[in-house]
Design a protein around this motif. Structure first.
Motif, short mmCIF file in Angstrom:
data_model
loop_
_atom_site.label_atom_id
_atom_site.label_comp_id
_atom_site.label_asym_id
_atom_site.label_seq_id
_atom_site.Cartn_x
_atom_site.Cartn_y
_atom_site.Cartn_z
N LYS A 193 32.74 91.97 79.62
CA LYS A 193 32.31 90.70 80.22
C LYS A 193 30.93 90.76 80.87
O LYS A 193 30.12 89.84 80.65
N TYR A 224 37.01 83.86 77.87
CA TYR A 224 36.29 83.64 79.13
C TYR A 224 34.87 83.15 78.85
O TYR A 224 34.38 82.21 79.49
N LYS A 228 33.23 79.42 79.76
CA LYS A 228 32.12 79.38 80.72
C LYS A 228 30.83 78.84 80.11
O LYS A 228 30.12 78.04 80.74
#
Length: 424
Positions: A193, A224, A228
């Motif tokens: 990430k 994710y 986002k």
């Protein structure tokens, strides 16, 4: 051959040279060509002060190498002129077209090496072809490609990972692929990430807004990033990963059933040797006959053998039937029907009580919306998947294997971008 044509073939300016003999001299490794530099008026300029008042200050020999299209090596023995400026006293040698300063190679062969960077060759192979060192080829690559930008962010963005290094933080790199144009967009150093966030933070918001479909596998980090940075895009899970998840579970149950039975009868032998027929469409089971050695000439059709084997274990029977339902589902329906179907499949898997099937069922339930988007008909009316990314990944893996691995990620990234994006 005309001397002008001969010199031009190697990227040399015929106006700057004159042959000191009748032509190339044959020797063991190739040919030797003796040349004398001619200093034209426009070359009589001091590089320090710009004065044109320069006089001759001697000469010196210099050797340069090149290769003809037929692979023959040519050594150019050039008698170079030295000049001196009357004003500042600077001594210099006029430049030559096609000759790289401080190098024994002509510009022609340097250009050929640079062109090889677009081919699927290692730096060592390129060095071997042109009789130079590997370090020189790497140095030339770094000088030529100091910065290689990413490609344009597409409407259908595919992201997939591939193995790169043993280091924990950089074990898997990510490649971004344009599905519609079948092009590599960029390579990210790691799929973790923090690396993905740092990368997409530097992508302008207007570029991210262009993405309408985001295609990935069932990795939480990708979900994710999609939520986002691409909130308006439709997230699609590649159906290959959906099917392979259940296929692997059914195969594990098959292996478990073999161990539990423990007997070496004809059913176990068939399950062990012809495992692929338990994981494919039942229509693809071949129209063949199986003759067990211990059945006294009795033969069974392959369809019957698969049916006999899956009935030996309740979990194998259930998993096989659910897998067939998944494989035979009619794709490109509407989204609501696709969502109902995947919810039904996940519930059936969870209700089996088998650890392998339950795990797959929970994964299907958690990703049901993204999987349904993969099944449903899209505005392009085509099947959107990560197939293009997988294909490019295989090519990238080939580059890594040929080079026995890369230690410098940035150099590896630039090489891949040049081969699969900028070479077009």
């Amino acid at each position: 051959m005309n001397s002008n044509i001969f010199l031009a073939m190697f990227g040399l300016n015929p106006d700057e040279f004159e042959l000191s003999n009748d032509g190339p001299i044959d020797y063991e490794d190739g040919y030797i060509v003796d040349l004398i530099q001619k200093v034209t008026r426009d070359k009589r300029v001091c590089p320090r002060c710009g004065s044109t008042k320069c006089y001759s200050n001697g000469k010196y020999p210099a050797n340069y190498e090149d290769f003809a299209p037929n692979g023959k090596k040519y050594v150019f023995n050039i008698t170079r002129k030295r000049l001196r400026c009357e004003g500042c006293g600077k001594a210099f040698s006029p430049s030559l077209t096609g000759i790289t300063p401080y190098s024994i190679l002509t510009q022609n062969i340097t250009n050929k090496i640079v062109e090889c960077f677009k081919e699927k060759k290692t730096f060592t192979d390129i060095a071997y072809d042109y009789h130079v060192t590997t370090s020189y080829v790497i140095k030339l690559f770094d000088e030529k490609y100091k910065y290689v930008p990413r490609g344009n962010i597409p409407e259908v963005l595919c992201i997939d990972e591939f193995y790169f290094s043993r280091r924990a933080d950089f074990k898997y790199c990510c490649c971004l692929v344009d599905f519609m144009n079948r092009e590599l967009i960029d390579i990210i150093e790691s799929r973790q990430k923090p690396f993905l966030e740092e990368y997409f933070d530097n992508v302008p918001f207007a570029h991210r807004q262009k993405v309408r479909y985001f295609v990935s596998d069932m990795y939480d980090g990708y979900a994710y990033i999609k939520n986002k940075y691409f909130p308006k895009a439709i997230h699609i899970i590649d159906l290959f990963h959906v099917v392979s998840l259940l296929t692997n579970a059914v195969n594990s149950i098959r292996c478990q059933a073999l161990k539990q039975r423990g007997t070496e009868d004809y059913l176990n032998r068939f399950m062990k040797l012809h495992w692929e027929y338990f994981l494919c469409w039942y229509e693809k089971i071949p129209d063949k006959w199986y003759a067990p050695k211990d059945q006294d000439g009795v033969v069974y059709h392959y369809d019957d053998m698969v049916s006999k084997c899956i009935k030996l274990d309740d979990n194998l029977w259930t998993g096989y039937n659910i897998l067939q339902d998944l494989l035979h589902y009619k794709w490109y329906g509407n989204y609501e029907d696709s969502l109902k179907f995947i919810e039904m499949i996940s519930k059936r898997l969870i209700d089996t009580g088998n650890e392998y099937l339950e795990k797959v069922g929970r994964s299907y339930h958690n990703w049901r919306y993204e999987i349904a988007s993969g099944f449903a008909k899209n505005e392009y009316k085509i099947h959107i998947s990560n197939g293009i990314a997988e294909c490019i990944n295989n090519n990238i893996k080939t580059i890594i294997k040929l080079a026995y691995g890369y230690r410098n990620f940035e150099r590896f990234r630039k090489r891949c971008m040049i081969m699969y994006y900028y070479s077009k």
